[in-house]
Design an enzyme around this catalytic site. Structure first.
Site, short mmCIF file in Angstrom:
data_model
loop_
_atom_site.label_atom_id
_atom_site.label_comp_id
_atom_site.label_asym_id
_atom_site.label_seq_id
_atom_site.Cartn_x
_atom_site.Cartn_y
_atom_site.Cartn_z
N LYS A 61 -1.37 0.98 0.15
CA LYS A 61 -1.02 1.82 -0.11
C LYS A 61 0.39 1.80 -0.23
O LYS A 61 1.16 3.01 -0.36
CB LYS A 61 -1.39 2.50 1.64
CG LYS A 61 -0.96 1.67 2.58
CD LYS A 61 -2.22 1.15 2.64
CE LYS A 61 -1.78 -0.56 4.24
NZ LYS A 61 -2.69 -0.70 4.44
N GLU B 103 -8.95 4.72 -1.37
CA GLU B 103 -10.28 5.14 -0.06
C GLU B 103 -9.58 4.31 0.81
O GLU B 103 -9.69 5.01 1.91
CB GLU B 103 -11.93 5.41 -0.43
CG GLU B 103 -12.36 6.13 0.99
CD GLU B 103 -12.05 7.23 1.00
OE1 GLU B 103 -12.47 8.17 1.06
OE2 GLU B 103 -11.66 7.39 1.80
N ASP C 29 4.13 1.60 7.03
CA ASP C 29 2.54 1.48 6.99
C ASP C 29 1.87 2.53 7.33
O ASP C 29 1.04 3.58 6.25
CB ASP C 29 1.91 0.01 7.64
CG ASP C 29 0.14 0.18 6.97
OD1 ASP C 29 0.06 -0.19 6.11
OD2 ASP C 29 -0.62 0.28 8.08
N LYS D 130 1.01 5.62 4.21
CA LYS D 130 -0.91 6.11 4.24
C LYS D 130 -0.30 8.00 4.46
O LYS D 130 -0.98 8.72 3.80
CB LYS D 130 -1.66 5.97 5.86
CG LYS D 130 -1.72 4.77 5.73
CD LYS D 130 -1.83 3.86 6.50
CE LYS D 130 -2.93 2.57 6.37
NZ LYS D 130 -2.69 2.00 7.57
N GLY E 104 -9.24 -4.40 8.74
CA GLY E 104 -9.80 -5.17 9.08
C GLY E 104 -10.38 -5.67 7.88
O GLY E 104 -10.75 -4.74 7.17
P1 NDP Z 1 -3.59 -10.93 2.48
O1 NDP Z 1 -2.54 -11.53 2.75
O2 NDP Z 1 -4.50 -11.32 3.52
O3 NDP Z 1 -4.67 -11.56 0.97
C1 NDP Z 1 -3.28 -10.98 -0.13
C2 NDP Z 1 -3.81 -11.46 -0.87
O4 NDP Z 1 -3.79 -11.95 -2.53
C3 NDP Z 1 -4.18 -13.81 -0.99
O5 NDP Z 1 -5.16 -13.78 -1.57
C4 NDP Z 1 -3.34 -14.14 -1.90
O6 NDP Z 1 -3.13 -14.95 -2.41
C5 NDP Z 1 -3.12 -12.77 -3.29
N1 NDP Z 1 -2.00 -13.19 -3.77
C6 NDP Z 1 -1.04 -13.04 -3.37
N2 NDP Z 1 0.07 -12.45 -4.44
C7 NDP Z 1 -0.41 -12.99 -5.05
C8 NDP Z 1 -0.10 -12.75 -6.18
N3 NDP Z 1 1.06 -12.80 -7.12
N4 NDP Z 1 -1.28 -13.06 -7.31
C9 NDP Z 1 -2.21 -13.05 -7.33
N5 NDP Z 1 -3.00 -13.16 -6.34
C10 NDP Z 1 -2.00 -13.07 -5.22
O7 NDP Z 1 -3.41 -9.26 2.40
P2 NDP Z 1 -4.75 -8.28 2.80
O8 NDP Z 1 -6.37 -8.65 2.26
O9 NDP Z 1 -5.07 -8.01 4.32
O10 NDP Z 1 -4.36 -6.97 2.39
C11 NDP Z 1 -4.47 -6.56 0.86
C12 NDP Z 1 -4.17 -5.02 -0.02
O11 NDP Z 1 -5.01 -4.48 1.13
C13 NDP Z 1 -3.39 -4.65 1.18
O12 NDP Z 1 -2.44 -3.70 -0.47
C14 NDP Z 1 -2.75 -4.39 2.14
O13 NDP Z 1 -2.23 -3.37 3.21
C15 NDP Z 1 -4.49 -3.92 1.87
N6 NDP Z 1 -5.41 -3.30 3.44
C16 NDP Z 1 -5.32 -4.50 3.75
C17 NDP Z 1 -6.35 -3.07 5.03
C18 NDP Z 1 -6.04 -5.06 6.50
O14 NDP Z 1 -7.02 -4.99 7.17
N7 NDP Z 1 -5.94 -6.36 5.94
C19 NDP Z 1 -6.87 -2.42 5.86
C20 NDP Z 1 -6.78 -2.25 4.65
C21 NDP Z 1 -5.89 -2.13 3.10
P3 NDP Z 1 -3.91 -16.51 -1.45
O15 NDP Z 1 -5.10 -15.95 -0.86
O16 NDP Z 1 -3.78 -17.54 -2.74
O17 NDP Z 1 -2.45 -16.58 -1.08
N1 HSE Z 2 -2.12 -3.20 8.53
C1 HSE Z 2 -3.37 -1.92 8.61
C2 HSE Z 2 -3.43 -1.66 9.44
C3 HSE Z 2 -4.21 -2.41 7.45
O1 HSE Z 2 -2.92 -1.68 10.83
O2 HSE Z 2 -3.72 -0.14 9.67
C4 HSE Z 2 -5.24 -0.96 6.94
O3 HSE Z 2 -4.52 -0.40 6.41
#
Ligand code: NDP
Ligand code: HSE
Length: 441
Positions: free
Chosen positions: A110, A134, A206, A210, A311
């Site tokens: 987002k 989504e 954030d 959204k 999550g």
């Molecule tokens: P994390 O920080 O848990 O994961 C990020 C991932 O991206 C890691 O695997 C990291 O690698 C990898 N990464 C970071 N930089 C690079 C790069 N330059 N090249 C390749 N890989 C890279 O984030 P989330 O999973 O929590 O969130 C991911 C996305 O989803 C974000 O946009 C977030 O806003 C969105 N989101 C998250 C939610 C949530 O509940 N967590 C809910 C809804 C949306 P490594 O594992 O090696 O560190």
């Molecule tokens: N950091 C975000 C939240 C993840 O707490 O709602 C879901 O978009």
């Protein structure tokens, strides 16, 4: 139009394997047969880009040889790219490169879409590919597709909701267990709800991103994160929580998107801020990291969407839903809707938006003070609904003061701000202790 050869696997690249990406990877592997049956072609995971190649990922059922740090090359070798890295760069360049190479894109990002969505939409239109997101708003809750597709024949006037799981979790724990702010933010991080930098959550960035996406889709116009008035929850004090309890309210971080008409014409106002809402209001019962979004449309009336807002698995559900949709398009040759911004509405000044307010003031306890306070409200055209007063005694000096709690009827932000300035300038007002909006009544 990009169409896959019948029966040929659709190549999927996964960028990111953190909280969301690891759930996506697991579901891709574990549900491969069902996904293939629903799409009409098998999916082939061609690579998973990460930042730290040496990290132990033995719990993820993916061939270790698929992990790479070379995301730039990976995106050129896929039919569909799933981006769950987050942040603006390198995510933007990677997605633009994927699209230029003819890949459809599914993203949960987002922050990027609210910053530079139109560039991505334009690139996707030019390449004739899908851009689906989504998961970017409200985690597992199907909200963007209902707004973008199911409500495409209606006129949406307002979208109101709790769209950040972390802050809802923090406020809920502070309200129900009296837990401290820092401690609950740390819990939200450990549970995978928070952004990589939780400032994005607690300062409302954030939720603002959204809200910008919701408003853009709901009102067929362009709203960026910069257009959203934003306050986070870092200034919400224990006194605010107690004041809310006294009013039989709870404090929630709300995202409010309104299409309205002012003397200057029709426009859009989008705001994110904490507000008190009555415990009887449906949003008050949204606990933990759950989210809820109300949509008010001319013909449909009020709709409410509720579910897990953050999550790994809940978010992966939304990502996989998009993946199936865009993969089906590759099989059948269609394409989902692109950007719809024809309404081209102006962003209204935040001062024109209106709500009710709860104002707490410490004042001198002597004749005429209440009248002076009431006069400032009247002078700025802010109508008072209720006033409560209780006496405070300074434990050190024994001096008496009064705390006044004023709840207003609906007033504009501009009028309220002018009133508060004037109150703060009165000799008899020791302190404007807090000002909080009251929504949903
Ligand atoms: P994390 O920080 O848990 O994961 C990020 C991932 O991206 C890691 O695997 C990291 O690698 C990898 N990464 C970071 N930089 C690079 C790069 N330059 N090249 C390749 N890989 C890279 O984030 P989330 O999973 O929590 O969130 C991911 C996305 O989803 C974000 O946009 C977030 O806003 C969105 N989101 C998250 C939610 C949530 O509940 N967590 C809910 C809804 C949306 P490594 O594992 O090696 O560190
Ligand atoms: N950091 C975000 C939240 C993840 O707490 O709602 C879901 O978009």
């Amino acid at each position: 139009m990009l169409t896959s050869e019948p029966g040929k696997p659709i190549r999927v690249a996964l960028l990111g394997c953190g909280v969301v990406g690891s759930s996506v990877a697991r579901m891709l592997v574990e549900q491969a047969d069902d996904l293939a049956a629903r799409i009409g072609a098998p999916l082939e995971l061609v690579g998973v880009a990460v930042r730290r190649i040496g990290k132990d990922r033995s719990d993820i059922p993916v061939d270790p040889a698929l992990f790479t740090t070379d995301a730039a090359t990976l995106v050129t070798a896929a039919d569909i790219v799933i981006e769950v890295v987050g942040g603006i760069d390198p995510a933007r360049e990677l997605l633009l490169s994927a699209i230029a190479n003819g890949a459809s894109v599914v993203t949960a990002n987002k922050a990027l879409l609210a910053e530079d969505g139109p560039t991505l939409y334009a690139a996707a239109d030019a390449a004739g590919v899908d851009l689906y997101f989504e998961a970017a708003v409200a985690g597992a809750i199907p909200i963007l597709r209902p707004i973008r597709e199911s409500l495409a024949g209606d006129r949406v006037a307002k979208v109101l909701g709790i769209v950040n799981g972390t802050t809802n979790f923090v406020l809920d724990k502070m309200d129900t267990t009296g837990a401290g702010f820092a401690e609950t933010v740390a819990q939200a991080q450990a549970l995978g709800y928070a952004e990589a930098d939780p400032t994005a959550d607690v300062e409302g960035f954030d939720a603002a991103a959204k809200a910008a996406l919701l408003a853009s889709l709901a009102f067929h116009t362009r709203v960026s994160g910069r257009d959203v008035y934003r306050e986070g929850i870092t200034e919400v004090s224990a006194a605010d929580m107690a004041a809310a309890k006294e009013m039989d309210c709870v404090v929630k971080l709300l995202a409010i998107c309104e299409r309205s008409t002012t003397p200057d014409g029709e426009g859009v106002c989008v705001r994110v801020h904490p507000a008190m809402i009555a415990r009887t209001h449906p949003l008050a019962s949204v606990r933990d990291a759950y989210n809820a979004v109300f949509v008010q449309a001319s013909a449909a009336g009020e709709l409410m969407f509720y579910g897990k807002g953050a999550g790994g698995d809940p978010t992966a559900s939304a990502v996989l839903g998009d993946l199936v949709a865009v993969a089906r398009h590759r099989v059948s040759g269609g394409r989902g809707p692109g950007e719809s911004a024809y309404a081209d509405l102006p962003i209204l000044d935040f001062g024109t938006s209106s709500t009710r307010y709860h104002i707490s003031l410490d004042v001198d306890d002597r004749p005429g003070v209440l009248a002076a306070v009431a006069t400032e409200f009247a002078r700025h055209d802010v109508s008072i609904d209720t006033v409560r007063q209780h006496v405070l005694t300074d434990p050190e000096t024994g001096e008496q003061r009064a705390n006044l709690v004023v709840v207003t009827h609906r007033a504009t932000e501009a009028a309220l701000a002018a009133t508060v300035d004037a109150l703060a300038g009165l000799d008899t007002v020791a302190e404007v202790v807090s000002v909080m909006r009251v929504e949903g009544a």
